[in-house]
Scaffold this motif. Sequence first.
Motif, PDB file in Angstrom:
ATOM      1  N   ASP A   1       0.743  -1.200  -0.034  1.00 13.76           N
ATOM      2  CA  ASP A   1       0.171  -0.124   0.049  1.00 13.76           C
ATOM      3  C   ASP A   1       0.843   1.260   0.043  1.00 13.76           C
ATOM      4  OD1 ASP A   1      -2.369  -1.264   0.052  1.00 13.76           O
ATOM      5  OD2 ASP A   1      -2.652  -1.040   2.075  1.00 13.76           O
TER       6      ASP A   1
ATOM      7  N   GLY B   1      -0.994   2.623  -3.274  1.00 10.82           N
ATOM      8  CA  GLY B   1      -2.320   1.810  -2.836  1.00 10.82           C
ATOM      9  C   GLY B   1      -3.131   2.288  -1.640  1.00 10.82           C
ATOM     10  N   THR B   2      -2.544   2.960  -0.730  1.00 15.90           N
ATOM     11  CA  THR B   2      -3.478   3.705   0.146  1.00 15.90           C
ATOM     12  C   THR B   2      -4.042   4.751  -0.144  1.00 15.90           C
ATOM     13  OG1 THR B   2      -1.365   3.246   1.922  1.00 15.90           O
ATOM     14  CG2 THR B   2      -2.985   5.278   2.450  1.00 15.90           C
TER      15      THR B   2
ATOM     16  N   VAL C   1      -5.751   4.735  -3.218  1.00 19.86           N
ATOM     17  CA  VAL C   1      -6.794   3.924  -3.709  1.00 19.86           C
ATOM     18  C   VAL C   1      -7.882   3.499  -2.598  1.00 19.86           C
ATOM     19  CG1 VAL C   1      -7.393   1.945  -4.928  1.00 19.86           C
ATOM     20  CG2 VAL C   1      -5.392   3.476  -5.906  1.00 19.86           C
ATOM     21  N   ALA C   2      -7.279   3.059  -1.659  1.00 17.16           N
ATOM     22  CA  ALA C   2      -8.056   2.555  -0.653  1.00 17.16           C
ATOM     23  C   ALA C   2      -8.788   3.943   0.219  1.00 17.16           C
ATOM     24  CB  ALA C   2      -7.353   1.840   0.672  1.00 17.16           C
TER      25      ALA C   2
ATOM     26  N   HIS D   1     -12.012   4.966  -2.242  1.00 23.13           N
ATOM     27  CA  HIS D   1     -13.030   3.924  -1.867  1.00 23.13           C
ATOM     28  C   HIS D   1     -13.608   4.463  -0.685  1.00 23.13           C
ATOM     29  CE1 HIS D   1     -12.822   0.654  -5.258  1.00 23.13           C
ATOM     30  NE2 HIS D   1     -11.658   1.138  -5.208  1.00 23.13           N
ATOM     31  N   ARG D   2     -13.114   4.660   0.364  1.00 21.74           N
ATOM     32  CA  ARG D   2     -13.671   5.087   1.445  1.00 21.74           C
ATOM     33  C   ARG D   2     -14.285   6.235   1.408  1.00 21.74           C
ATOM     34  NH1 ARG D   2      -9.052   4.471   5.825  1.00 21.74           N
ATOM     35  NH2 ARG D   2     -10.615   5.698   7.376  1.00 21.74           N
TER      36      ARG D   2
END
Length: 233
Positions: free
Chosen positions: A3, A82-83, A85-86, A89-90
Amino acid sequence: MDDAAPLTRSEAQGAVTTLGWRLLLGELVTVVPLDSLAEGAGLLAAVTAELGAEGDAHLRADLRPDRLRLALQHRASGTVTGTDVALAHRVSVVLDRPVAPVGGRRTDPVQELEIAVDALDVAAVRPFWAAVLGMVPQPGDDDALVDPAGRLPAVWFQRMDAERPQRNRIHLDITVPHDVAEQRVAAALAAGGTLVSDAAARAFWVLADAEGNEVCVCTWQERDRPGEVSPAG
C-alpha cells in the motif's frame, strides 16, 4: 500489493475509474456538485471524520459554493499509492452520490494547469522562478516547482539541447481526464487553433493559437513506458 509503494498511472486510474475519480498530475481527483457551502462543509466534515489522521498525509480539499474538489496523493512523495486508492474507496462510500469527474451541472472541469519553461540550463533558471513566485521543489521532482499553498499552477522546466529560434520558450500545459482530451482538442481547433503535433498523443497534443502561441493538452496515458519524456509527466 504494497500500500505504500507508488502505483503506475495505469494501475492508479484503473483502480478508481468506476468511482468517478480521475488521475491528474499524480493525484486522484473528483468533484462533487453542491447546492451550498453548508452542504459542502457537511460532506467535507464527514469525509475527514472517516479518514481521521490518515487524511492529513493524503487528502487535499477545495470547497466552493457550487462544488467540492477532493484530491488524494501521498504528499510526502508526490505519488499515488495503494493507500490513496483505498482512501478513494472510503471517501466514495461517505459521499454516496454521483460525482462530476468529467463535467457536470454548473461546474466543469476536473483539470490542472502547468506553466512549462524551456531552458538550456535548468539549474541556472529554476532558483529565479522559485524566488519570484515563492515556490518550492515538487516532492519527487526537483525540476518542477509548486506553490506551498496549492493555489498557483505548477511550473516545470523542459530541458533543451539547443536554442530554438522563433519558438515560444514558455507555454501552458492543461492536463485533463483521459476521456475528455479529444473533445478538448477538437474544441480548441474549432475555436481557431491549429494542431502542431499529435505524435505523442494520447500523452499530449501540441496546439497553437492563430499567432503560434503553444499549449499542450495532456493526459496520464502513454506515460508508463520506460524512458518516456513528455510534458506534464
